[in-house]
Design an enzyme around this catalytic site. Structure first.
Site, PDB file in Angstrom:
ATOM      1  N   HIS A 212      15.939  56.868  40.018  1.00 44.08           N
ATOM      2  CA  HIS A 212      16.409  57.537  38.791  1.00 44.08           C
ATOM      3  C   HIS A 212      17.698  58.325  38.987  1.00 44.08           C
ATOM      4  CE1 HIS A 212      14.340  60.891  40.708  1.00 44.08           C
ATOM      5  NE2 HIS A 212      14.992  61.705  39.906  1.00 44.08           N
TER       6      HIS A 212
HETATM    7  C1  UD1 Z   1      15.934  65.431  36.080  1.00 45.76           C
HETATM    8  C2  UD1 Z   1      16.466  66.269  37.240  1.00 45.76           C
HETATM    9  C3  UD1 Z   1      16.202  65.556  38.548  1.00 45.76           C
HETATM   10  C4  UD1 Z   1      14.741  65.180  38.688  1.00 45.76           C
HETATM   11  C5  UD1 Z   1      14.327  64.361  37.479  1.00 45.76           C
HETATM   12  C6  UD1 Z   1      12.884  63.959  37.558  1.00 45.76           C
HETATM   13  C7  UD1 Z   1      18.481  67.558  36.662  1.00 45.76           C
HETATM   14  C8  UD1 Z   1      19.951  67.639  36.816  1.00 45.76           C
HETATM   15  N1  UD1 Z   1      17.909  66.430  37.142  1.00 45.76           N
HETATM   16  O1  UD1 Z   1      16.687  64.239  36.015  1.00 45.76           O
HETATM   17  O2  UD1 Z   1      16.552  66.404  39.616  1.00 45.76           O
HETATM   18  O3  UD1 Z   1      14.536  64.441  39.876  1.00 45.76           O
HETATM   19  O4  UD1 Z   1      14.548  65.155  36.314  1.00 45.76           O
HETATM   20  O5  UD1 Z   1      12.542  63.212  36.462  1.00 45.76           O
HETATM   21  O6  UD1 Z   1      17.861  68.465  36.158  1.00 45.76           O
HETATM   22  N2  UD1 Z   1      14.455  61.542  28.997  1.00 45.76           N
HETATM   23  C9  UD1 Z   1      13.477  61.122  28.150  1.00 45.76           C
HETATM   24  N3  UD1 Z   1      12.338  61.860  28.070  1.00 45.76           N
HETATM   25  C10 UD1 Z   1      12.149  62.993  28.787  1.00 45.76           C
HETATM   26  C11 UD1 Z   1      13.172  63.407  29.653  1.00 45.76           C
HETATM   27  C12 UD1 Z   1      14.316  62.678  29.752  1.00 45.76           C
HETATM   28  O7  UD1 Z   1      13.598  60.115  27.479  1.00 45.76           O
HETATM   29  O8  UD1 Z   1      11.068  63.615  28.688  1.00 45.76           O
HETATM   30  C13 UD1 Z   1      15.685  60.723  29.102  1.00 45.76           C
HETATM   31  C14 UD1 Z   1      16.744  61.217  28.183  1.00 45.76           C
HETATM   32  O9  UD1 Z   1      17.429  60.142  27.697  1.00 45.76           O
HETATM   33  C15 UD1 Z   1      17.669  62.020  29.084  1.00 45.76           C
HETATM   34  C16 UD1 Z   1      17.532  61.290  30.400  1.00 45.76           C
HETATM   35  O10 UD1 Z   1      16.186  60.809  30.432  1.00 45.76           O
HETATM   36  O11 UD1 Z   1      18.954  62.068  28.621  1.00 45.76           O
HETATM   37  C17 UD1 Z   1      17.790  62.140  31.594  1.00 45.76           C
HETATM   38  O12 UD1 Z   1      16.967  63.321  31.541  1.00 45.76           O
HETATM   39  P1  UD1 Z   1      17.486  64.668  32.274  1.00 45.76           P
HETATM   40  O13 UD1 Z   1      16.471  65.743  32.106  1.00 45.76           O
HETATM   41  O14 UD1 Z   1      18.874  64.942  31.846  1.00 45.76           O
HETATM   42  O15 UD1 Z   1      17.609  64.274  33.772  1.00 45.76           O
HETATM   43  P2  UD1 Z   1      16.717  63.350  34.696  1.00 45.76           P
HETATM   44  O16 UD1 Z   1      17.517  62.140  35.001  1.00 45.76           O
HETATM   45  O17 UD1 Z   1      15.336  63.186  34.150  1.00 45.76           O
END
Ligand code: UD1
Length: 376
Positions: A212
């Site tokens: 991821h």
């Molecule tokens: C975040 C953390 C990362 C961790 C990961 C575990 C940061 C910078 N990164 O990354 O360290 O390893 O979480 O999962 O904080 N999304 C959904 N549903 C959700 C959450 C996210 O659909 O419940 C999608 C959204 O499109 C979002 C993307 O995933 O834009 C990324 O989510 P984000 O929280 O920005 O970062 P992660 O890649 O999940």
């Protein structure tokens, strides 16, 4: 006796298993007469049932007192939404300490808000460093640790990093790993996922893959190259791939996958770790997963060039492979030939980190030493 209130911040999936044992340990102390209390704040960074609610249910985490509802967005949008939400809360209902865990955006955002309002910050898993400033988590670690009053550390590497940055020893508390507290507390509860029975898979005869990191999954070409290399090197074994929401976007662009992949939704905690425990090996770009494979003694390959958890390599079962798909083949050959290190468990990863943390918090929260300014 007045209560001393600790805000516990949880925002994204890897935070939830870290806060669960801390809440339990503070409650246990309170039952023996401590006046420590906590307020659980979910920032809303992760909001899907599979990324959040499932973890609360399985790990027995109480409902948050507050959900800031920050949601997704660019790094700055997410950071600012969390900061504005948490600042509003602290202005109307202050606390005595802000406890942040790990390295996600919520960790950094809440640390900044609390420190600016002169509320002491403690950082669980403080001091770890990958040295790679292209990773958002490394920026989160650097910013958080530069304004943390008390560091609760998972490794001697973290202690050394903090000392090298000039942090005095009275602010460094080497306590072990709360993620491992949760794993050890749940080892007997791990359970097979719903898809297992009909999958045709057998224990010890499959890989688990998680990817991821932006560097690996934001470009469909990169991701396709890695999946191709995994399929080619897997010696015909099937590959179970729970797909993170971030990764799902690139997967749609890739289209058809190489044979052997079993694509599933993000798994709840008990099911995911059941898969890991029963896997032949794990291929990942997660940091937390390398800690869990180390404790379970499962071979692990990390598709990154660096790690902030070097003990998983020097002591545990993890090896850094890098992000070039060509580097996978020799490592997978070694694994297939039975030549993977056995590993052992890092110091203080004994399931009792949260008890140590609660005892130290009981000593420092509300005292002048909680807010040692810079400590230098
Ligand atoms: C975040 C953390 C990362 C961790 C990961 C575990 C940061 C910078 N990164 O990354 O360290 O390893 O979480 O999962 O904080 N999304 C959904 N549903 C959700 C959450 C996210 O659909 O419940 C999608 C959204 O499109 C979002 C993307 O995933 O834009 C990324 O989510 P984000 O929280 O920005 O970062 P992660 O890649 O999940």
């Amino acid at each position: 006796m007045s209560h001393r209130l600790i805000d516990i911040i949880a925002g994204a999936r890897p935070n939830f298993m870290k806060v669960a044992p801390i809440i339990r340990a503070i409650d246990a102390l309170a039952r023996t007469g401590s006046n420590l209390s906590w307020r659980l704040i979910h920032t809303g960074q992760h909001y899907d049932k599979r990324m959040s609610d499932d973890f609360f249910e399985q790990l027995g985490i109480p409902q948050p007192h507050v959900n800031l509802g920050a949601g997704s967005g660019s790094a700055a949008e997410q950071t600012s939404a969390i900061m504005i939400g948490y600042e509003g809360l602290l202005l109307s209902a202050p606390s005595d300490m802000c406890l942040v865990v790990g390295d996600v955006t919520s960790t950094m955002a809440c640390a900044i808000v609390a420190q600016k309002l002169q509320i002491a910050v403690c950082h669980i898993e403080g001091g770890i460093r990958s040295g790679d400033w292209t990773m958002p988590e490394e920026i989160n670690r650097l910013v958080t640790d530069s304004i943390t009053n008390h560091f609760f550390t998972t490794s001697t590497f973290a202690n050394a990093n903090l000392r090298a940055a000039g942090v005095s020893d009275d602010r460094i508390h080497f306590v072990g790993n709360t993620m491992i507290d949760t794993l050890m507390a749940n080892m007997d509860r791990l359970r097979e996922p719903a898809f297992w029975a009909a999958s045709g898979l057998s224990a010890g005869r499959f890989f688990v893959v998680t990817l991821h990191r932006p560097a690996n999954v934001d470009s469909p070409e990169n991701l396709a190259g890695l999946l191709q290399a995994i399929a080619q090197g897997a010696s015909g074994l099937p590959v179970v791939f729970p797909v993170h929401p971030r990764t799902a976007k690139a997967m749609r662009a890739i289209g058809e996958l190489p044979a052997g992949f079993i694509i599933v939704d993000p798994q709840p905690y008990l099911e995911f770790n059941w898969l890991v425990k029963n896997a032949f090996a794990v291929i990942t770009d997660s940091g937390g997963v390398t800690e869990e494979t180390t404790v379970m003694g499962i071979p692990c390959m990390t598709l990154r060039a660096s790690t902030e958890r070097p003990e998983t390599v020097t002591v545990g079962t993890n090896e850094l492979i890098g992000t070039d798909p060509r580097a996978l083949a020799p490592a997978l050959d070694r694994l297939a030939a039975g030549n993977w290190k056995k590993g052992s468990i890092p110091e203080l990863w004994d399931g009792k980190a949260a008890e140590r943390i609660a005892a130290i918090l009981d000593r420092i929260v509300g005292t002048p030493s909680a807010r040692l300014i810079t400590g230098r």
